[in-house]
Motif scaffolding. Structure first.
Motif, mmCIF file in Angstrom:
data_model
loop_
_atom_site.group_PDB
_atom_site.id
_atom_site.type_symbol
_atom_site.label_atom_id
_atom_site.label_comp_id
_atom_site.label_asym_id
_atom_site.label_seq_id
_atom_site.Cartn_x
_atom_site.Cartn_y
_atom_site.Cartn_z
ATOM 1 N N GLN A 70 7.146 -3.056 -3.080
ATOM 2 C CA GLN A 70 6.195 -3.188 -3.587
ATOM 3 C C GLN A 70 6.186 -3.034 -5.210
ATOM 4 N N GLU A 75 4.888 -9.391 -5.112
ATOM 5 C CA GLU A 75 4.652 -8.568 -3.912
ATOM 6 C C GLU A 75 3.364 -8.034 -3.840
ATOM 7 N N ASP A 76 2.578 -8.074 -2.795
ATOM 8 C CA ASP A 76 1.093 -7.691 -2.821
ATOM 9 C C ASP A 76 1.266 -6.250 -2.716
ATOM 10 N N GLY A 77 0.180 -5.734 -3.679
ATOM 11 C CA GLY A 77 0.001 -4.464 -3.786
ATOM 12 C C GLY A 77 0.993 -3.921 -4.780
ATOM 13 N N SER A 78 1.723 -4.445 -5.599
ATOM 14 C CA SER A 78 2.626 -3.854 -6.543
ATOM 15 C C SER A 78 1.766 -3.689 -7.718
#
Lengths: 383, 321
Positions: A70, A75-78
Motif C-alpha cells: 500500500q 495501490e488502493d489505500g496508499s
C-alpha cells in the motif's frame, strides 16, 4: 549457528524488499527522465513550478517496491493513491482554474476584443491532432485526450484525459507540461517561417483603459455565454470566471488572494507530484507514450501555425493602423504567459520599441477560455 | 329534479372512479426467468437460486398478495390445487406493485425464507416446463410462462419477453409471432427492453472515422462562443467610448501629449523607458530614495527574465476606492 542462519535469511529476505532487487531498466530510465525535468527547471528555469513537482513525482513513482505494501500510487489505500484521486476524478484542474481566474487580468482582451478570435483559431491544434491521432488508429476518446495537448493547458489536458483516456493521462500530462515548458523553443521558428519581415514590425495601437465595471461584468457575462453553449465545460469555465470575479469585484480580496496564492500553490504541488507518480515505467514506457509525445508536438506546431496564419488572414480585412502583428498569433495557445512572452521577445528582436506583451496577453487569455470550451465540446461528444 | 340529476352524476362519477382505481390483476405478467443461476442475481441470503420476474403491465398499483405461483396447475378447474401452490402472503408491503414495476420471486422451494421464496424448484427432477400465476380465487389463470428445456442449462441468457409483457408482435408479413426468447442481458427487477446501443465514442468512430466532422463542428462552436464574447466586448467598448467622449466637468480635452509620447517611444530603448517609468513610479508613489534593494536595468547574469514570473505578468488586485 541458528542465529547466523536467521541473520543471513533475514538479510536475504530484506534484500528482496529493497528497490535494488526489484528495479527494472524502465524504472531507471524514468528516474533519469525525472532528474532531467528537475535539471531543466533549475538550470534553464523552464516552468519550475510544474517541472520540479512532476520531476520529483516521476522519481517517487519509479522507486521499485514489492506490491501489496500500500505505497504505490495505483495501490488502493496508499497515501499517494488518495492524493491521486484528485487527478483521477478531475478535482484538481478546476481548482487550478479558480486560481488562474483570480490571477488573470482580462484587460488586454476587453480593450481589444478582436484578439479573442486568435484564441479561437489556435484551438485548431487540438482538432488537427485529433484527426492525426485517428489516422494512427487511436480511438476517438484517446484521440480527443491527445489532441487537447494542443490547447497548451495542463489542467485542461489532465481534466479531459482523466475522463476520456485515464490510462494515458500520465503521458498526456507530461507531454502537455513538457511542451508548455518548451514553448520558447518550439514557437519562434514557426512564427518566423510564417511571417514576413514587414509583418513582424507592425505596431499595434496601445490598449484603451478598461473600467472597473467592465472588468466585473466580464466574468459574469462570459460564464453565461459560454456555459450555456457548452455546459460540459462548466467545471473549468465556471471556476475560471468565478476566480476572476473574486479578483475583479474588489470586495473579496482575501478570497482572491487565497485562490491565487496558497490554494493554487497547494493544488499545483499535489497535481504535479501525483501526475509525476502516475508515470510508473510499467504504464508509461510504451510505444503509445512516444506516439503521444509526437502527436503533442504536432498539435503545438499546428496551434501556433493556426494562430499566426489566422492573424495574417485577419489583417487582410483590417484597415491600416488597425492591423495586428502576426507575432502575437502564437499566443492563442493558452500557455499563460509563456507564449505571450515569446511574442514579446520575438517582437523586440525586429523592433526594439515594439512591446507586444500586453497585446499578446489578449489572445493568450482567450486561449485559456478557448481550450476550456474545446475540452467541453470533446467531452460532450466523446464521454 | 336538480337533486335527482346531481345524484345520478355523483353515481356515475363514483362508478368511473372505482373503475379507474380497480386493480387489474389480469395485467400481471410473468416476464423473465432464469433457472441455472450460477453467478447471477442473488437472494437476500447470498444464494444463487432460480428466479422468476413478475411485471405489472398496468398503469395503476396492483397487489400480488394472495395470488398463487406454481409449476403444476393440476386442480385449476375446480380450485382444488391451492393447497399445493405457493400462496403469496398478505401483509408484506413489497407485494404492492406500482405501475409498470417488477418483482422477483426465488424458486428455491424454501417458502419459510420469506415472502418471495416459493414452494417449488424448477430444477427438481420431473418438474414441468412452465410456471403459472393464478388469481386468489384459485380458478383464474392470470398468466402462464412456458420455457424451453434449454433454459435449464443456460447460464449466459435468461428467458423472457423482449418487450416487457408483450406476448406477440407482428412480423414483416403481418403475422403475429412470439415475442419471447432468450434475452441478451439478465434484467431481474427491471425492464427487459435494454437497448445496448453504441457508446458516444463508438458512434463518432462509425459516423466520422476521419474526425473531420467533429473538428469542423468543434471549431465552429469554439468560434461561436468566442464571437459571442467578442460581441459583448464590442458593446462594452461602445459604452465606454460614449463616456470617454464626454470630458469631465472642468477638464479641457486636449491631445497635445500624444505626439510627444510617440517621439519618446522611438528615441529611447526599452531599458531606458523602464528606468524612467520606475523612477516616475517611485516619485509619484512617494517612496524613499534610500531603498534596501538595488534597482538596476542591467541584464541579470543568470538565464532569467522577469516575464517568466507569472505574478509579474498580471496586474495587482484592485482595491476599493
Amino acid at each position: 549457528m541458528n542465529f547466523i542462519q536467521f541473520f543471513t535469511e533475514g538479510i536475504t529476505q530484506f534484500f528482496t524488499y529493497t528497490g535494488f532487487a526489484n528495479a527494472s531498466w524502465g524504472n531507471l530510465v524514468m528516474i533519469v527522465i525525472g532528474l532531467a525535468f528537475i535539471a531543466m527547471a533549475i538550470i534553464k528555469d523552464y516552468e519550475p513550478l510544474l517541472l520540479i513537482p512532476i520531476g520529483f513525482g516521476i522519481i517517487l513513482g519509479n522507486i521499485p517496491f514489492v506490491d501489496g505494501l500500500q505505497i504505490g500510487v495505483y495501490e488502493d489505500g496508499s497515501v499517494l493513491n488518495y492524493l491521486y484521486f484528485g487527478v483521477l476524478k478531475g478535482v484538481y484542474p478546476p481548482l487550478i482554474f479558480l486560481g488562474i481566474g483570480a490571477m488573470t487580468d482580462f484587460s488586454a482582451l476587453i480593450s481589444n476584443p478582436k484578439l479573442i478570435l486568435i484564441g479561437a483559431a489556435a484551438q485548431f491544434g487540438i482538432f488537427g491532432a485529433y484527426i492525426i491521432a485517428l489516422l494512427l488508429d487511436f480511438t476517438p476518446q484517446e484521440a480527443g485526450a491527445i489532441g487537447i495537448i494542443g490547447g497548451a493547458d495542463g489542467p485542461t489536458a489532465i481534466f479531459l484525459s482523466s475522463k476520456l483516456a485515464p490510462s494515458m493521462m500520465g503521458a498526456i500530462a507530461i507531454s502537455a507540461y513538457s511542451y508548455m515548458a518548451l514553448v520558447p523553443v518550439i514557437q519562434p521558428p514557426i512564427m518566423r517561417l510564417l511571417t514576413t519581415s514587414k509583418e513582424r514590425v507592425i505596431k499595434m495601437r496601445p490598449p484603451r483603459v478598461v473600467t472597473h465595471r467592465e472588468k466585473v461584468l466580464f466574468p459574469l457575462l462570459c460564464i453565461l455565454l459560454t456555459a450555456f453553449l457548452v455546459p460540459s465545460g462548466l467545471p473549468l469555465l465556471g471556476m475560471l470566471f468565478f476566480g476572476n470575479l473574486l479578483k475583479e469585484s474588489s470586495v473579496t480580496k482575501r478570497l482572491a488572494n487565497t485562490a491565487s496564492g496558497p490554494m493554487i500553490d497547494v493544488v499545483t504541488i499535489l497535481i504535479g507530484l501525483t501526475v509525476g507518480c502516475s508515470t510508473q515505467a510499467s504504464t508509461f514506457l510504451k510505444v503509445e507514450s512516444l506516439m503521444i509525445f509526437g502527436l503533442g508536438a504536432a498539435s503545438f506546431v499546428l496551434a501556433t501555425a493556426a494562430g499566426v496564419s489566422f492573424v495574417k488572414i485577419f489583417n487582410l480585412f483590417l484597415k491600416e493602423g488597425n492591423k495586428i502583428n502576426p507575432l502575437i498569433g502564437n499566443a492563442g495557445v493558452s500557455a499563460v504567459p509563456d507564449s505571450a512572452r515569446v511574442s514579446q521577445v520575438e517582437g523586440l528582436k525586429y523592433n526594439k520599441t515594439n512591446y507586444l506583451l500586453m497585446h499578446a496577453m489578449g489572445p493568450n487569455v482567450a486561449g485559456v477560455i478557448g481550450s476550456a470550451v474545446a475540452a467541453g465540446i470533446l467531452l460532450s461528444f466523446l464521454y | 329534479m336538480n337533486k335527482k340529476r346531481l345524484g345520478l352524476i355523483s353515481f356515475f362519477v363514483l362508478l368511473f372512479s372505482m373503475n379507474a382505481f380497480t386493480q387489474h390483476i389480469s395485467d400481471l405478467r410473468l416476464n423473465e426467468m432464469l433457472i441455472n443461476n450460477v453467478d447471477n442475481y442473488i437472494d437476500e441470503y447470498g444464494r444463487h437460486v432460480p428466479w422468476i420476474e413478475i411485471f405489472n403491465s398496468a398503469y395503476n398499483n396492483i397487489d400480488v398478495a394472495e395470488c398463487y405461483l406454481t409449476n403444476d396447475t393440476t386442480g385449476l378447474a375446480d380450485g382444488s390445487g391451492i393447497k399445493n401452490w405457493y400462496r403469496i402472503p398478505k401483509g408484506d408491503p413489497k407485494t404492492l406493485l406500482s405501475q409498470r414495476s417488477f418483482v422477483v420471486f426465488y424458486m428455491d422451494n424454501a417458502p419459510l425464507y420469506g415472502t418471495f421464496h416459493v414452494n417449488f424448484d424448477p430444477c427438481e427432477e420431473g418438474s414441468s416446463n412452465y410456471v403459472a400465476l393464478i388469481s386468489s380465487n384459485g380458478r383464474t389463470l392470470i398468466d402462464i410462462f412456458e420455457f424451453p428445456e434449454q433454459l435449464r442449462t443456460s447460464t449466459e441468457h435468461s428467458y423472457g419477453y423482449f418487450d416487457d409483457g408483450i406476448k406477440g408482435v407482428e412480423d414483416a408479413n403481418g403475422n403475429t409471432v412470439s415475442n419471447k426468447g432468450f434475452l441478451d442481458y439478465f434484467t431481474p427487477g427491471s425492464t427487459n427492453s435494454v437497448f445496448m446501443g453504441l457508446t458516444k465514442s463508438e458512434k463518432v468512430a462509425q459516423e466520422d472515422p476521419y474526425g473531420l466532422g467533429l473538428a469542423f463542428i468543434s471549431m465552429s462552436v469554439v468560434f461561436i462562443a468566442l464571437i459571442l464574447i467578442y460581441l459583448m466586448l464590442k458593446l462594452f467598448a461602445r459604452m465606454n467610448r460614449g463616456k470617454a467622449a464626454k470630458p469631465a466637468h472642468g477638464e479641457v480635452k486636449t491631445d497635445a501629449v500624444v505626439p510627444k509620447t510617440k517621439v519618446i517611444a522611438e528615441e529611447f530603448t526599452g531599458e531606458e523607458l523602464a528606468a524612467i517609468t520606475m523612477a516616475l513610479h517611485l516619485h509619484v508613489s512617494g517612496q524613499h530614495d534610500e531603498e534596501s534593494e538595488v534597482i538596476t536595468i542591467e541584464t541579470p547574469s543568470a538565464h532569467y527574465s522577469p516575464w517568466s514570473q507569472k505574478q509579474l505578468t498580471f496586474k495587482q488586485s484592485p482595491y476599493k476606492k
